[in-house]
Enzyme design. Structure first.
Site, PDB file in Angstrom:
ATOM      1  N   GLU A 111     -14.145  16.175  51.510  1.00 60.27           N
ATOM      2  CA  GLU A 111     -12.741  16.036  51.175  1.00 60.27           C
ATOM      3  C   GLU A 111     -12.314  17.131  50.189  1.00 60.27           C
ATOM      4  O   GLU A 111     -13.171  17.803  49.602  1.00 60.27           O
ATOM      5  CB  GLU A 111     -12.511  14.644  50.580  1.00 60.27           C
ATOM      6  CG  GLU A 111     -12.907  13.508  51.535  1.00 60.27           C
ATOM      7  CD  GLU A 111     -12.008  13.401  52.769  1.00 60.27           C
ATOM      8  OE1 GLU A 111     -11.585  14.442  53.305  1.00 60.27           O
ATOM      9  OE2 GLU A 111     -11.735  12.272  53.203  1.00 60.27           O
ATOM     10  N   ASP A 155      -6.728  17.080  56.303  1.00 63.37           N
ATOM     11  CA  ASP A 155      -6.771  17.545  54.907  1.00 63.37           C
ATOM     12  C   ASP A 155      -7.744  18.723  54.744  1.00 63.37           C
ATOM     13  O   ASP A 155      -8.052  19.117  53.626  1.00 63.37           O
ATOM     14  CB  ASP A 155      -7.147  16.394  53.958  1.00 63.37           C
ATOM     15  CG  ASP A 155      -8.561  15.875  54.185  1.00 63.37           C
ATOM     16  OD1 ASP A 155      -9.238  16.352  55.123  1.00 63.37           O
ATOM     17  OD2 ASP A 155      -9.006  14.996  53.417  1.00 63.37           O
ATOM     18  N   HIS A 167     -10.890  18.823  55.805  1.00 66.14           N
ATOM     19  CA  HIS A 167     -12.317  18.517  55.650  1.00 66.14           C
ATOM     20  C   HIS A 167     -13.142  18.940  56.863  1.00 66.14           C
ATOM     21  O   HIS A 167     -12.658  18.955  57.997  1.00 66.14           O
ATOM     22  CB  HIS A 167     -12.558  17.041  55.299  1.00 66.14           C
ATOM     23  CG  HIS A 167     -12.327  16.034  56.387  1.00 66.14           C
ATOM     24  ND1 HIS A 167     -11.869  14.765  56.127  1.00 66.14           N
ATOM     25  CD2 HIS A 167     -12.510  16.084  57.734  1.00 66.14           C
ATOM     26  CE1 HIS A 167     -11.788  14.086  57.264  1.00 66.14           C
ATOM     27  NE2 HIS A 167     -12.160  14.859  58.241  1.00 66.14           N
ATOM     28  N   ASP A 195     -22.013  13.227  59.445  1.00 70.37           N
ATOM     29  CA  ASP A 195     -21.584  12.200  58.490  1.00 70.37           C
ATOM     30  C   ASP A 195     -21.682  10.794  59.057  1.00 70.37           C
ATOM     31  O   ASP A 195     -21.902  10.604  60.255  1.00 70.37           O
ATOM     32  CB  ASP A 195     -20.145  12.496  58.017  1.00 70.37           C
ATOM     33  CG  ASP A 195     -19.208  12.869  59.162  1.00 70.37           C
ATOM     34  OD1 ASP A 195     -19.557  12.596  60.319  1.00 70.37           O
ATOM     35  OD2 ASP A 195     -18.135  13.430  58.889  1.00 70.37           O
TER      36      ASP A 195
END
Ligand code: GLP
Length: 252
Positions: free
Chosen positions: A129, A122, A124, A53
């Site tokens: 997400e 979270d 990810h 990413d």
């Protein structure tokens, strides 16, 4: 141990296509790889890499960008050809086209042999997400408030300097890798590791999709394993599968 797995795969296949991750957790892995390059001659000259990413809108010379991170922690310290290193282009004028091209380049290189992964609080992987489609491909995503809170430390705690969007390989892209290895360290990851490993497969926790992967290893330290229910069983597997015998040495 994660660095040892990467080194073993790289020695077996010098043309390895390696998927790379960023974040604080990975710094120790890259430090060990650099050390192995220096002391054991670990050779990166033919290796190709694809990062998971990149933030949208940060140029490579911005210290918060993942291109900067990779150069700083790994690429500038080993004998890798920078032309063989790929990070999604968060500065592209046409983000969607650049993401499509990223996917095409991965395919052209024969697919990712070994994908390294961290995990966000979270759930990810990359920047997938909550509620990312389990078949998603490389694309732009808005970052969740939890991720912004977690990563703002890399921008001196200044939210105004932190991009709110990023390009990320999709969950589907990650699941297409031939092998993946996820590393989690510290008590702050204990909850999400338990959900990802022992909970149901759900888009709410992207990492839970790794349960669908045919060759995925999750490496945790004692703190990150605190909420796992079946630790004794995992230890039994680690002690008895021949694949892991060479990693039993304390420093491995
Ligand atoms: C970022 C990256 C993720 C990584 C996560 C973990 O959000 N996009 O790929 O898994 O950081 O970060 P840390 O290791 O700092 O906890």
């Amino acid at each position: 141990m994660v660095a040892r797995v990467i080194a073993k795969e790289l020695r077996a296949n010098p043309n390895l296509v390696l998927g790379l991750a960023t974040g604080g957790t990975m710094e120790s892995v890259y430090k060990l790889l650099v050390e192995m390059h220096r002391t054991e001659g670990l050779d990166f000259s033919l290796c190709r890499t694809f990062n998971l990413d990149e933030y949208v809108g940060l140029p490579p010379d911005n210290e918060g960008s993942y291109r900067f991170y990779m150069n700083h922690h790994l690429f500038h310290h080993v004998n890798i050809d920078l032309r063989n290193t790929h990070v999604p282009d968060g500065m592209a004028s046409d983000l969607a086209a650049s993401c499509r091209q990223y996917e095409e380049t991965i395919v052209k290189m024969g697919g990712i042999d070994l994908q390294l992964l961290g995990i966000g609080r979270d759930g990810h992987i990359g920047f997938n997400e909550p509620l990312s489609a389990l078949r998603s491909r490389t694309r732009a995503k808005a970052l969740s408030p939890a991720t912004i809170a977690q990563n703002v430390r890399y921008f001196d705690g200044d939210r105004s300097r932190m991009p709110k969007r990023a390009l990320t390989m999709g969950v589907g892209t990650i699941l297409d890798s031939k092998r993946c290895i996820m590393l989690a360290i510290g008590e702050e990851k204990a909850d999400v590791i338990a959900k990802a490993v022992e909970g149901p497969i759900t888009g709410m926790i992207s990492a839970s999709a790794l349960q669908l992967h045919s060759h995925c290893t999750i490496v945790v330290d004692g703190d990150a394993s605190l909420k796992l229910k079946e630790v004794d069983y995992y230890r039994w597997i680690f002690d008895n599968e021949p694949e892991w015998q060479e990693f039993h040495k304390p420093h491995a």
